[in-house]
Design a protein around this motif. Structure first.
Motif, mmCIF file in Angstrom:
data_model
loop_
_atom_site.group_PDB
_atom_site.id
_atom_site.type_symbol
_atom_site.label_atom_id
_atom_site.label_comp_id
_atom_site.label_asym_id
_atom_site.label_seq_id
_atom_site.Cartn_x
_atom_site.Cartn_y
_atom_site.Cartn_z
ATOM 1 N N ARG A 270 14.306 -1.915 2.581
ATOM 2 C CA ARG A 270 13.442 -2.713 3.450
ATOM 3 C C ARG A 270 11.971 -2.675 2.986
ATOM 4 N N GLY A 271 11.476 -1.502 2.590
ATOM 5 C CA GLY A 271 10.077 -1.374 2.202
ATOM 6 C C GLY A 271 9.744 -2.170 0.957
ATOM 7 N N LEU A 272 10.594 -2.072 -0.079
ATOM 8 C CA LEU A 272 10.330 -2.823 -1.302
ATOM 9 C C LEU A 272 10.407 -4.322 -1.054
ATOM 10 N N ALA A 273 11.381 -4.756 -0.249
ATOM 11 C CA ALA A 273 11.489 -6.183 0.069
ATOM 12 C C ALA A 273 10.219 -6.672 0.749
ATOM 13 N N SER A 274 9.672 -5.857 1.640
ATOM 14 C CA SER A 274 8.453 -6.234 2.349
ATOM 15 C C SER A 274 7.256 -6.310 1.403
ATOM 16 N N VAL A 275 7.112 -5.320 0.539
ATOM 17 C CA VAL A 275 5.983 -5.298 -0.401
ATOM 18 C C VAL A 275 6.053 -6.487 -1.345
ATOM 19 N N TRP A 276 7.250 -6.738 -1.900
ATOM 20 C CA TRP A 276 7.391 -7.856 -2.829
ATOM 21 C C TRP A 276 7.132 -9.190 -2.132
ATOM 22 N N SER A 277 7.593 -9.334 -0.899
ATOM 23 C CA SER A 277 7.340 -10.572 -0.154
ATOM 24 C C SER A 277 5.849 -10.760 0.098
ATOM 25 N N ASP A 278 5.165 -9.682 0.484
ATOM 26 C CA ASP A 278 3.726 -9.762 0.716
ATOM 27 C C ASP A 278 2.971 -10.142 -0.550
ATOM 28 N N ALA A 279 3.535 -9.788 -1.707
ATOM 29 C CA ALA A 279 2.891 -10.102 -2.986
ATOM 30 C C ALA A 279 3.262 -11.497 -3.482
ATOM 31 N N GLY A 280 3.968 -12.259 -2.659
ATOM 32 C CA GLY A 280 4.315 -13.624 -3.033
ATOM 33 C C GLY A 280 5.621 -13.765 -3.777
ATOM 34 N N LEU A 281 6.383 -12.692 -3.877
ATOM 35 C CA LEU A 281 7.691 -12.750 -4.536
ATOM 36 C C LEU A 281 8.760 -12.944 -3.469
ATOM 37 N N PRO A 282 9.482 -14.057 -3.465
ATOM 38 C CA PRO A 282 10.520 -14.249 -2.449
ATOM 39 C C PRO A 282 11.568 -13.135 -2.541
ATOM 40 N N ALA A 283 11.582 -12.264 -1.550
ATOM 41 C CA ALA A 283 12.499 -11.126 -1.537
ATOM 42 C C ALA A 283 12.979 -10.901 -0.115
ATOM 43 N N SER A 284 14.266 -10.591 0.022
ATOM 44 C CA SER A 284 14.839 -10.361 1.346
ATOM 45 C C SER A 284 15.541 -9.014 1.385
#
Length: 317
Positions: free
Chosen positions: A109-123
């Motif tokens: 969950r944490g990595l998905a959130s960080v990557w999403s915040d950085a503009g990388l579509p991640a779920s």
């Protein structure tokens, strides 16, 4: 018209195939992928991990207006990768950045959130499983410990094998069960570690029979703490010894969490001591483990269905 979600995974990657079987309607190998895309016209093609040479499959899926997703179940702990795994992961991230892949899904969950915040579509896509129905018991002779996984040296299994050596010196009747002994071959040369190597497991029934017939399954390698192995071990009634990294005991308290999580995962004596404690409480932990993991498994389904619902929509929407 039937909606298909197609997984593309090499046949030898049994763990990834097992993980994706919960989310997809069909699983094919990379060699079969283009023909399957032509035949099924899937809404989404999910790649089990990702390799640069799979780009022609991505291009073929994009031509048919399929959503292309890279999943990452091999490991989500960045410092646990070997060089090749890091290359594959960052190749997938680059492909998402460049628009070749639409999304990256991971059970962290944490990595998905960080990557999403950085503009990388991640779920966030948690690992769920179909509860096994077999009810195995370990052999009556001795103590049987499972150390399963693919056995890559970067999974750092030596310390757990040395814990089996400690127990064998204390009790004289310990057997360590492995699928592949490559990761512990060096320590076996110098230490007394009785090992029973099982053939490569590629069948669910065989997998459940082997994993379900241990006294304790050791799941302390960082990448394995995110795999289906710990969850299914508990569902089979086999206590696990794992680390605080694992997500499957986040909501568990009492003896299950106190006994089955060890912070000193680099100390073979501490691992051996904790295994002895688990064995003394084994009947209680079997019941608590089953109850907890079945409830936890159900609690993850809403997150899974959210991701699958997106995968089943046409790409244009």
């Amino acid at each position: 018209m039937e909606t298909h979600i197609l997984a593309v995974v090499p046949k030898r990657w049994y763990g990834v195939r097992r993980a994706l079987s919960c989310y997809t309607s069909h699983i094919v190998t990379p060699d079969e992928a283009k023909r399957a895309i032509d035949a099924l016209r899937p809404q989404t093609v999910v790649f089990g991990c990702y390799q640069p040479e799979w780009y022609p499959i991505v291009a073929h899926a994009l031509f048919h207006r399929a959503r292309c997703v890279a999943s990452w179940f091999a490991s989500t702990i960045l410092n646990d990768f070997d060089e090749q795994n890091r290359e594959w992961l960052y190749t997938a991230i680059s492909a998402v950045r460049r628009g070749f892949l639409h999304e990256l899904v991971i059970p962290h969950r944490g990595l998905a959130s960080v990557w999403s915040d950085a503009g990388l579509p991640a779920s966030y896509l948690p690992l769920t499983f179909t509860p096994p129905t077999v009810d195995m018991q370990p052999p009556a002779d001795g103590i049987h410990l499972g150390l399963f996984g693919t056995g890559h040296p970067w999974k750092n299994m030596e310390t757990q094998a040395l814990a089996a050596h400690v127990l064998h010196r204390r009790h004289g009747n310990v057997t360590l069960h492995v699928q592949n002994d490559f990761a512990i071959r060096d320590v076996r040369r110098y230490f007394d570690i009785p090992v029973l190597q099982h053939r490569e497991i590629t069948d669910d029934a065989d997998y459940h029979r082997v994993v379900g017939s241990m006294h304790v399954n050791l799941i302390m390698s960082l990448s394995e703490t995110y795999s289906y192995l710990g969850a299914e071990s508990l569902a089979l009634g086999v206590p696990i010894l794992t680390t605080a990294v694992t997500p499957i005991l986040d909501t568990s308290w009492g003896a299950l969490r106190d006994h089955c999580i060890l912070h000193k995962f680099d100390d073979p004596v501490e691992i051996a001591n904790r295994i002895e404690l688990i064995l003394r409480q084994r009947d209680r932990l079997r019941d608590e483990g089953r109850t907890h993991i079945l409830s936890f498994n159900e609690s993850q389904r809403s997150s899974v269905e959210k991701v699958r619902a997106a995968w089943m929509r046409p790409l244009s929407s």
